[in-house]
Enzyme design. Structure first.
Site, PDB file in Angstrom:
ATOM      1  N   LYS A  90       0.939  -1.200   0.073  1.00  0.00           N
ATOM      2  CA  LYS A  90       0.222   0.015   0.056  1.00  0.00           C
ATOM      3  C   LYS A  90       1.026   1.117  -0.026  1.00  0.00           C
ATOM      4  O   LYS A  90       1.773   1.356   0.547  1.00  0.00           O
ATOM      5  CB  LYS A  90      -0.976  -0.080   1.466  1.00  0.00           C
ATOM      6  CG  LYS A  90      -1.994   1.077   1.301  1.00  0.00           C
ATOM      7  CD  LYS A  90      -3.188   0.905   0.458  1.00  0.00           C
ATOM      8  CE  LYS A  90      -3.878   2.437   0.249  1.00  0.00           C
ATOM      9  NZ  LYS A  90      -3.318   2.865  -0.922  1.00  0.00           N
ATOM     10  N   GLN A 111       7.264   4.006   3.926  1.00  0.00           N
ATOM     11  CA  GLN A 111       5.768   3.341   3.998  1.00  0.00           C
ATOM     12  C   GLN A 111       5.529   2.184   4.728  1.00  0.00           C
ATOM     13  O   GLN A 111       4.509   1.885   5.238  1.00  0.00           O
ATOM     14  CB  GLN A 111       5.250   3.378   2.450  1.00  0.00           C
ATOM     15  CG  GLN A 111       3.756   3.438   2.198  1.00  0.00           C
ATOM     16  CD  GLN A 111       3.376   4.739   2.160  1.00  0.00           C
ATOM     17  OE1 GLN A 111       4.010   5.596   1.478  1.00  0.00           O
ATOM     18  NE2 GLN A 111       2.274   5.129   2.721  1.00  0.00           N
ATOM     19  N   LYS A 114       5.421   3.573   8.414  1.00  0.00           N
ATOM     20  CA  LYS A 114       4.270   4.459   8.498  1.00  0.00           C
ATOM     21  C   LYS A 114       2.908   3.655   8.590  1.00  0.00           C
ATOM     22  O   LYS A 114       2.218   3.767   9.660  1.00  0.00           O
ATOM     23  CB  LYS A 114       4.368   5.324   7.369  1.00  0.00           C
ATOM     24  CG  LYS A 114       3.229   6.379   7.282  1.00  0.00           C
ATOM     25  CD  LYS A 114       2.872   6.834   6.130  1.00  0.00           C
ATOM     26  CE  LYS A 114       4.177   7.525   5.326  1.00  0.00           C
ATOM     27  NZ  LYS A 114       3.865   8.653   4.286  1.00  0.00           N
ATOM     28  N   LYS A 126       5.403   1.720  -3.063  1.00  0.00           N
ATOM     29  CA  LYS A 126       5.065   3.016  -3.519  1.00  0.00           C
ATOM     30  C   LYS A 126       5.548   3.000  -5.102  1.00  0.00           C
ATOM     31  O   LYS A 126       6.430   1.929  -5.712  1.00  0.00           O
ATOM     32  CB  LYS A 126       6.238   3.961  -3.022  1.00  0.00           C
ATOM     33  CG  LYS A 126       6.194   5.603  -3.098  1.00  0.00           C
ATOM     34  CD  LYS A 126       5.184   5.904  -1.991  1.00  0.00           C
ATOM     35  CE  LYS A 126       4.766   7.390  -1.813  1.00  0.00           C
ATOM     36  NZ  LYS A 126       4.194   7.792  -0.692  1.00  0.00           N
ATOM     37  N   GLY A 165      -2.493   8.154  -4.322  1.00  0.00           N
ATOM     38  CA  GLY A 165      -2.010   9.401  -4.930  1.00  0.00           C
ATOM     39  C   GLY A 165      -0.658   9.708  -4.207  1.00  0.00           C
ATOM     40  O   GLY A 165      -0.665   9.224  -2.840  1.00  0.00           O
ATOM     41  N   ASP A 166      -0.027  10.647  -4.513  1.00  0.00           N
ATOM     42  CA  ASP A 166       1.138  11.553  -3.878  1.00  0.00           C
ATOM     43  C   ASP A 166       1.401  12.609  -4.677  1.00  0.00           C
ATOM     44  O   ASP A 166       0.311  13.117  -5.299  1.00  0.00           O
ATOM     45  CB  ASP A 166       2.149  10.346  -3.814  1.00  0.00           C
ATOM     46  CG  ASP A 166       3.352  10.940  -2.871  1.00  0.00           C
ATOM     47  OD1 ASP A 166       3.269  10.370  -1.712  1.00  0.00           O
ATOM     48  OD2 ASP A 166       4.289  11.559  -3.371  1.00  0.00           O
ATOM     49  N   THR A 210      -4.398  13.669   5.171  1.00  0.00           N
ATOM     50  CA  THR A 210      -2.877  13.807   5.379  1.00  0.00           C
ATOM     51  C   THR A 210      -2.730  15.153   6.012  1.00  0.00           C
ATOM     52  O   THR A 210      -1.859  15.274   7.166  1.00  0.00           O
ATOM     53  CB  THR A 210      -1.890  13.945   4.136  1.00  0.00           C
ATOM     54  OG1 THR A 210      -2.418  12.791   3.611  1.00  0.00           O
ATOM     55  CG2 THR A 210      -0.592  13.694   4.535  1.00  0.00           C
ATOM     56  N   ASN A 241      -2.071  19.194  -1.796  1.00  0.00           N
ATOM     57  CA  ASN A 241      -3.238  18.951  -1.009  1.00  0.00           C
ATOM     58  C   ASN A 241      -2.691  18.793   0.355  1.00  0.00           C
ATOM     59  O   ASN A 241      -3.779  19.310   1.495  1.00  0.00           O
ATOM     60  CB  ASN A 241      -3.610  17.539  -1.465  1.00  0.00           C
ATOM     61  CG  ASN A 241      -4.284  16.792  -0.581  1.00  0.00           C
ATOM     62  OD1 ASN A 241      -3.739  15.971   0.247  1.00  0.00           O
ATOM     63  ND2 ASN A 241      -5.619  16.782  -0.652  1.00  0.00           N
ATOM     64  N   SER A 377      -7.076   5.961   3.587  1.00  0.00           N
ATOM     65  CA  SER A 377      -6.799   5.020   2.500  1.00  0.00           C
ATOM     66  C   SER A 377      -7.465   3.649   3.084  1.00  0.00           C
ATOM     67  O   SER A 377      -8.080   2.940   2.345  1.00  0.00           O
ATOM     68  CB  SER A 377      -5.569   5.151   2.036  1.00  0.00           C
ATOM     69  OG  SER A 377      -5.399   6.183   0.958  1.00  0.00           O
TER      70      SER A 377
HETATM   71  N1  GLU Z   1       1.321   9.056  -0.879  1.00  0.00           N
HETATM   72  C1  GLU Z   1       0.577   9.042   0.503  1.00  0.00           C
HETATM   73  C2  GLU Z   1       1.743   8.820   1.709  1.00  0.00           C
HETATM   74  O1  GLU Z   1       2.948   9.141   1.687  1.00  0.00           O
HETATM   75  C3  GLU Z   1      -0.664   8.205   0.692  1.00  0.00           C
HETATM   76  C4  GLU Z   1      -0.635   6.758   0.335  1.00  0.00           C
HETATM   77  C5  GLU Z   1      -1.925   6.048   0.401  1.00  0.00           C
HETATM   78  O2  GLU Z   1      -2.817   6.751   0.531  1.00  0.00           O
HETATM   79  O3  GLU Z   1      -1.876   4.806   0.054  1.00  0.00           O
HETATM   80  O4  GLU Z   1       1.413   8.119   2.810  1.00  0.00           O
END
Ligand code: GLU
Length: 445
Positions: A90, A111, A114, A126, A165-166, A210, A241, A377
């Site tokens: 994810k 990630q 996190k 990612k 997204g990112d 976020t 965002n 998410s």
């Molecule tokens: N890109 C965001 C992050 O850095 C969200 C990733 C997501 O929602 O999967 O955590």
């Protein structure tokens, strides 16, 4: 760094030459993990660190597309499926000219921890492309997204890998990506992507999550010193965002956000950023901050320069990696800084983090402070799985619970390991132990 870990780290760096940001992210995590390995020798015996640093799968592909002038364009696409110990891979997709394998791997590595900290069943991954969306028409964006998904679709799925997204990828891009996935697979598989539009499987609060989450985390840090956002002078970097929603949330808690930036410069608005105008310019018109200054009296626009030249009691870096260096950190500290909440991924350099920590500043690292996006998410995935959709109030309440939970877990872990208030240590150890335990339980894979 612990000598046993340093040896493993050196091997990781040697095997992955030229990936500076990945090296930085790995080094920063390893620096926290010595004490865990004293208590848990089984992690070393199980080669947990060596496995963690080697992605389960890495996909690099060609993305061919045709621009509005009829010219053929070629970009490079990436998806790094880093770790699936806790759930399907994810993490977001980033479309930006700076994207390369080292950037995607640093983001994917962060990630893992996190996502573990959120307490939700999601692994880490990612992806993205070196495609530059700036100045591209809507039709070009659509054709690029369709081409990108024409390869990516075979690697993802509700139970496999769930992109979102990112930077450079928002609701519009997720729409085009989802449409193409559905067309190729002939499946309305809502759970394959998150950040979807609200009428076709998205979650309320995901767009805000976020930025809101970063402020909720920082508010919890401030509370430990008997403070709050009320009355703080806040500087935010970025105006995408994450930044916009961090500004909105901080001001709703009584702070004045006096500045934000884009890649060309920054605005100083001593009365507090007008969030409605900022949203109109950035989200509706897809314009620049220069336009914001032109439409609001008494606002200064600074062309170039750094937003970190301004004084603030709370700094929220919400732009991109390594945007705040040791010199900027030292200047902020000299001028009354209390707290930093990282809305972006790894926005502070290692030198900057050291300056903040040595000065006793409350410092919330991105992998904890910006986890609200990916956590929401995961809430979107939950709603998709049960074919349900929750109210704004309920979803926001869940986000708040999750962020307070992450804060408390980081704080408790820092206490447990003898370094109270060290959220970097708390986040790294808290995330790592959860993933490491799951990896050992699942055998050598
Ligand atoms: N890109 C965001 C992050 O850095 C969200 C990733 C997501 O929602 O999967 O955590």
């Amino acid at each position: 760094m612990d000598a046993r870990l340093e040896a493993i780290r050196d091997t990781v760096l040697a095997r992955n030459p030229g990936e500076a940001e990945f090296h930085q992210a790995v080094t920063e995590v390893f620096e926290s993990l010595g004490p865990v390995h004293d208590r848990h020798p089984e992690f070393l015996e199980g080669a947990v660190l060596e496995r963690l640093c080697e992605p389960e799968r890495q996909i690099i592909f060609r993305v061919p597309w045709v621009d509005d002038a009829g010219r053929f364009q070629i970009n490079r696409g990436f998806r790094v499926e880093f770790n699936s110990a806790l759930g399907p891979f994810k993490g977001g997709l980033r479309f930006h000219p700076s994207v390369n394998l080292g950037i995607v791997k640093f983001l994917g590595f962060e990630q893992i921890f996190k996502n573990a900290l959120t307490g939700m069943p999601i692994g880490g991954g990612k992806g993205g492309s070196d495609f530059d969306p700036r100045g591209r028409s809507d039709a070009e964006i659509m054709r690029f997204c369709q081409s990108f998904m024409t390869e990516l679709y075979r690697h993802i799925g509700e139970y496999t890998d769930v992109p979102a997204g990112d930077i450079g990828v928002g609701g519009r891009e997720i729409g085009y990506l989802f449409g193409q996935y559905k067309r190729i697979t002939n499946r309305y598989e809502s759970g394959v992507l998150t950040g979807k539009g609200i009428s076709w499987g998205g979650s309320l609060v995901r767009p805000e999550a976020t930025g809101y989450g970063t402020v909720i985390f920082a508010e919890e840090m401030l509370k430990t010193r008997g403070r709050s956002f009320d009355g703080q002078r806040v500087v935010v970097s970025g105006s995408g965002n994450v930044a916009i929603n961090a500004i909105a949330k901080a001001q709703s808690l009584g702070a004045t956000v006096v500045a934000c930036s884009d890649s060309s410069g920054y605005v100083v608005d001593e009365a507090g950023i007008d969030v409605a105008l900022l949203r109109q310019i950035k989200e509706v018109e897809r314009g620049r901050l220069k336009d914001y200054a032109a439409r609001r009296p008494a606002v200064t626009y600074v062309d170039g320069g750094s937003v970190w030249d301004l004084d603030a009691t709370v700094a929220l870096p919400c732009a991109t990696q390594n945007e705040l260096d040791g010199g900027a950190a030292a200047r902020l500290v000299r001028n009354g800084l209390l707290a930093v909440g990282e809305g972006a991924n790894m926005p502070s350099t290692r030198e900057a983090v050291a300056v903040f920590q040595d000065a006793g500043i409350l410092f919330g690292p991105g992998k904890a402070a910006n986890a609200g996006g990916v956590a929401t998410s995961a809430l979107e995935m939950q709603q998709n799985a049960s074919r349900d959709s929750w109210s704004f109030a309920h979803t926001e309440e869940r986000l708040t619970e999750i962020m307070v939970g992450i804060h408390d877990r980081c704080a408790a872990t820092a206490d447990e390991y003898g370094d109270p208030g060290n959220y970097v240590l708390g986040a790294n150890i808290g995330g790592f132990v959860k993933v490491a335990d799951a990896m050992l339980a699942q055998g050598l894979i």
